[in-house]
Design a protein around this motif. Structure first.
Motif, PDB file in Angstrom:
ATOM      1  N   ARG B  19      13.852   1.470   8.245  1.00 49.51           N
ATOM      2  CA  ARG B  19      13.323   2.009   6.986  1.00 49.51           C
ATOM      3  C   ARG B  19      12.200   1.116   6.436  1.00 49.51           C
ATOM      4  O   ARG B  19      11.195   1.597   5.936  1.00 49.51           O
ATOM      5  N   LEU B  85       6.263  11.813   5.504  1.00 49.70           N
ATOM      6  CA  LEU B  85       7.619  11.952   4.943  1.00 49.70           C
ATOM      7  C   LEU B  85       8.258  13.292   5.316  1.00 49.70           C
ATOM      8  O   LEU B  85       9.467  13.383   5.493  1.00 49.70           O
ATOM      9  N   LYS B  86       7.393  14.315   5.451  1.00 49.93           N
ATOM     10  CA  LYS B  86       7.920  15.639   5.796  1.00 49.93           C
ATOM     11  C   LYS B  86       8.617  15.618   7.156  1.00 49.93           C
ATOM     12  O   LYS B  86       9.449  16.464   7.452  1.00 49.93           O
ATOM     13  N   GLU B  87       8.217  14.673   7.998  1.00 46.04           N
ATOM     14  CA  GLU B  87       8.804  14.591   9.337  1.00 46.04           C
ATOM     15  C   GLU B  87      10.263  14.156   9.304  1.00 46.04           C
ATOM     16  O   GLU B  87      10.992  14.325  10.277  1.00 46.04           O
ATOM     17  N   ILE B  88      10.644  13.568   8.200  1.00 41.03           N
ATOM     18  CA  ILE B  88      12.004  13.020   8.139  1.00 41.03           C
ATOM     19  C   ILE B  88      12.922  13.983   7.408  1.00 41.03           C
ATOM     20  O   ILE B  88      12.724  14.253   6.224  1.00 41.03           O
ATOM     21  N   PRO B  89      13.897  14.517   8.115  1.00 41.84           N
ATOM     22  CA  PRO B  89      14.803  15.458   7.462  1.00 41.84           C
ATOM     23  C   PRO B  89      15.619  14.757   6.379  1.00 41.84           C
ATOM     24  O   PRO B  89      15.922  13.572   6.499  1.00 41.84           O
ATOM     25  N   ALA B  90      15.940  15.506   5.338  1.00 42.06           N
ATOM     26  CA  ALA B  90      16.746  14.915   4.265  1.00 42.06           C
ATOM     27  C   ALA B  90      17.448  16.000   3.473  1.00 42.06           C
ATOM     28  O   ALA B  90      17.011  17.158   3.463  1.00 42.06           O
ATOM     29  N   THR B  94      17.613  14.708  -2.226  1.00 42.53           N
ATOM     30  CA  THR B  94      17.037  13.363  -2.080  1.00 42.53           C
ATOM     31  C   THR B  94      15.516  13.383  -2.113  1.00 42.53           C
ATOM     32  O   THR B  94      14.879  12.351  -2.111  1.00 42.53           O
ATOM     33  N   TYR B  95      14.921  14.596  -2.143  1.00 49.32           N
ATOM     34  CA  TYR B  95      13.459  14.674  -2.168  1.00 49.32           C
ATOM     35  C   TYR B  95      12.875  14.092  -3.457  1.00 49.32           C
ATOM     36  O   TYR B  95      11.696  13.789  -3.517  1.00 49.32           O
ATOM     37  N   ASN B  97      13.215  11.327  -4.464  1.00 48.48           N
ATOM     38  CA  ASN B  97      12.821   9.941  -4.195  1.00 48.48           C
ATOM     39  C   ASN B  97      11.463   9.839  -3.496  1.00 48.48           C
ATOM     40  O   ASN B  97      10.962   8.742  -3.278  1.00 48.48           O
ATOM     41  N   ASP B  98      10.892  10.989  -3.130  1.00 44.62           N
ATOM     42  CA  ASP B  98       9.644  10.958  -2.362  1.00 44.62           C
ATOM     43  C   ASP B  98       8.504  10.275  -3.113  1.00 44.62           C
ATOM     44  O   ASP B  98       7.700   9.570  -2.517  1.00 44.62           O
ATOM     45  N   LEU B 100       8.599   7.858  -5.235  1.00 47.30           N
ATOM     46  CA  LEU B 100       8.749   6.403  -5.156  1.00 47.30           C
ATOM     47  C   LEU B 100       8.334   5.915  -3.768  1.00 47.30           C
ATOM     48  O   LEU B 100       7.555   4.965  -3.622  1.00 47.30           O
ATOM     49  N   LEU B 101       8.861   6.580  -2.729  1.00 50.14           N
ATOM     50  CA  LEU B 101       8.559   6.144  -1.370  1.00 50.14           C
ATOM     51  C   LEU B 101       7.061   6.237  -1.075  1.00 50.14           C
ATOM     52  O   LEU B 101       6.479   5.354  -0.446  1.00 50.14           O
ATOM     53  N   VAL B 104       5.249   3.440  -2.746  1.00 48.93           N
ATOM     54  CA  VAL B 104       5.490   2.177  -2.021  1.00 48.93           C
ATOM     55  C   VAL B 104       4.614   2.153  -0.771  1.00 48.93           C
ATOM     56  O   VAL B 104       3.941   1.166  -0.466  1.00 48.93           O
TER      57      VAL B 104
END
Lengths: 440, 162
Positions: B19, B85-90, B94-95, B97-98, B100-101, B104
């Motif tokens: 991560r 980020l779209k590539e990572i399933p969630a 939890t979206y 948090n996008d 913030l991520l 960062v």
């Protein structure tokens, strides 16, 4: 807002959102692990002096090849080079390290290879104390003696190091947009129930993305079980031995076992439409099995190409590929050990330039290039127009640049196409402002 | 010199390292490469492990250096963090948090690394100074600037949303 900056909330935000991030299986119970196939390149490098020869190396009193090199690079550059004159021979090919030049940041190593064809590719020449292969330029090829003269470039090593070369690739064989004649329909009919393996230890993975692709590869891929070589595929992919073919989750899997030449082949598979044009799709390439090392190059026993079927009538699709490989490989062990010499002279001049919030306060010039260095504050890119003029008022050609930054200190180096004597350099012009080189 | 249990280190640190590397490099595949290379280096250079620093600090130091090497590579490309980020399933909840991520990920590396080490890896300034080979005062200043930047950007985002 302050709550966001507690470790707990920050960790929670990242851990929950990235909980499903795909991870590779990493295990050290394997005999060897190949650290993936990323290619790294550098723009230019440093010089060193030979003191020992390993392998079957001999110290030569005088190399005719050195004189020939001087003729190739010209008198002015020759005066700057430090003769090395060390050689070693293996597999009827002699590698001679002829000369070097170094400015404490980058170095150039001039070598010759006797007994090689003109189109030989030097695969990953390395210095022992660097993990980055040297970049290589063919300066001249002498047909009567079958001798190639090369300039290797890389970062300066500042320590004893061994130059090693172990593989030469010859007679490039590039096949572009080759139609295999295999239709998607036929493949789907014939290979619907393959034998599969799960929990494969993948030694390397690469992916080519289709535009707007939404496919997410699984953390643990399902791949084909390796089988015997399928002789009916011999003519389809001449560079490799096909060991299994199958359809898994609406994707075509083709598994190939590396052979002596195929291991150096870089191939890409895709679908061709009715007009014989490539259809944009993802391509995943998984490598697994035993890892082999050939000289400075390593590869895996198996490579499995995974190609999704696009949303088009299958009857219109045939399998196509590009493959860049070689028809011959020459292996050997050519090694010469060097130690660094005193770096070439550098003229350093104080200056005062601001580019965004970069403050450039030093310009240094060596025979290999010009470097701007100073403080970095809060900008993203350092863009400066740098020109260097010789004493005749001519612009000195530049070949590339290296930027190094540690967050507070930054340096930008522009490399000259060929080394040049400091006495021939008149001035540096930065964004139209002339900087006098006081040390001259 | 005690022998390191590498498989245990992989189990312990792989997820958080993945991560961290992802947020640093903004690319899943590059992050996978970086994590694999980090553990390979740990495996190969375990004899050089200095017991004076923690194994976590040592691993993080290797990982940060690997990531920096990747960023310096001529092959490093500009990445759209939204697409990445779209590539990572969630899970849908939890979206949130996008933002913030993404902020960062959009920080400059020198700020991103201190934020990730301090807040995500829960490391002390003293240890971060060892990892990044910088004085503690530099780390403290960068941490403050990074926090201010992040706070400012997130507040701006909040205001735009309202």
């Amino acid at each position: 807002m302050p709550k966001l900056f507690s470790t707990e909330t920050f960790q929670q935000a990242i851990d929950t959102r990235l909980a499903e991030i795909p991870m590779r299986q990493i295990s050290f119970s394997q005999k060897s692990v190949r650290p993936f196939g990323r290619v790294r390149r550098i723009v230019a490098v440093a010089a060193v002096v030979c003191i020992f020869v390993t392998c079957s190396g001999v110290l030569a009193a005088s190399f005719p090849a050195l004189q020939e090199l001087f003729g190739i690079v010209g008198e002015d550059t020759s005066k700057l080079l430090q003769p090395i004159e060390l050689s070693c021979t293996d597999n009827n090919i002699t590698m001679e390290v002829l000369a070097t030049i170094d400015d404490n940041e980058t170095s150039l190593i001039y070598i010759s290879l006797q007994g090689v064809p003109e189109d030989a590719t030097l695969l990953n020449p390395m210095l022992s104390n660097s993990e980055i292969p040297l970049s290589c330029t063919l300066l001249h090829y002498d047909k009567p003696t079958q001798t190639g003269f090369y300039c290797l470039s890389g970062y300066t090593t500042n320590a004893i190091s061994t130059l090693s070369l172990q593989t030469l690739l010859i007679d490039a064989d590039n096949e572009i947009q080759t139609n295999t004649g295999l239709s998607a329909q036929t493949l789907i009919q014939e290979f619907t129930t393959p034998q599969i393996q799960e929990n494969v230890f993948v030694t390397a993975f690469s992916r080519q993305y289709a535009e707007n692709s939404d496919y997410v590869e699984p953390a643990t891929p399902t791949l084909l079980s390796p089988g015997e070589v399928l002789s009916q595929w011999d003519n389809v992919f001449p560079w490799a031995d096909v060991t299994a073919v199958g359809i898994i989750d609406n994707m075509l899997h083709i598994q190939m076992k590396a052979n002596a030449l195929g291991c150096y082949t870089d191939a890409s598979l895709y679908w061709l439409n009715a007009e014989d044009l490539p259809v944009e799709t993802d391509l995943m390439i998984y490598e697994f099995g035993e890892t082999f090392t050939q000289g400075n190059y390593s590869y895996s026993e198996y490579k499995e190409y995974v190609l999704p079927f696009p949303e088009q009538p299958l009857s219109e699709l045939t399998l196509g590929y590009d493959a860049n490989g070689y028809r011959q490989v020459r292996n050997g062990n050519w090694q010469v050990t060097f130690a660094p010499d005193t770096a070439n002279q550098i003229i350093e001049t104080a200056c005062d330039f601001y580019f965004g919030s970069y403050h450039i306060n030093t310009i240094s010039v060596s025979s290999l290039g010009v470097t701007l260095s100073g403080q970095e504050q809060d900008s993203d890119t350092l863009e400066a127009c740098i020109e260097v003029y010789d004493i005749n008022g001519s612009l000195i050609p530049l070949s590339g640049s290296i930027i190094e930054s540690d967050g507070t200190y930054i340096s930008l180096k522009e490399i000259f196409e060929t080394p040049i004597s400091l006495t021939q350099i008149d001035c540096v012009v930065v964004d139209g402002v002339q900087v006098m080189l006081l040390a001259q | 010199m005690p022998e390191l249990d590498i498989d245990h280190l992989v189990q312990t640190y792989q997820a958080s390292l993945m991560r961290t590397c992802y947020l640093y490099l903004k690319d899943v595949h590059l992050a996978q490469d970086a994590v694999q290379e980090t553990f390979l280096k740990v495996y190969r250079h375990q004899a050089q492990f200095d017991t004076a620093c923690s194994e976590k600090a040592w691993i993080m130091r290797i990982a940060i250096n690997v990531c920096k090497d990747y960023l310096r590579s001529a092959w490093h490309r500009k990445v759209n963090v939204v697409e990445s980020l779209k590539e990572i399933p969630a899970a849908p909840d939890t979206y949130r948090n996008d933002d913030l991520l993404m902020e960062v990920m959009n920080l400059k590396p020198k700020y991103k690394e201190v934020i990730l080490l301090f807040y995500y890896q829960d490391m002390k300034i003293k240890d971060i100074a060892i990892v990044l080979n910088k004085p503690e005062s530099t780390i403290a200043v960068r941490l403050k600037r990074a926090r201010d930047l992040l706070k400012c950007r997130l507040e701006r985002l909040d205001a735009e949303t309202v």
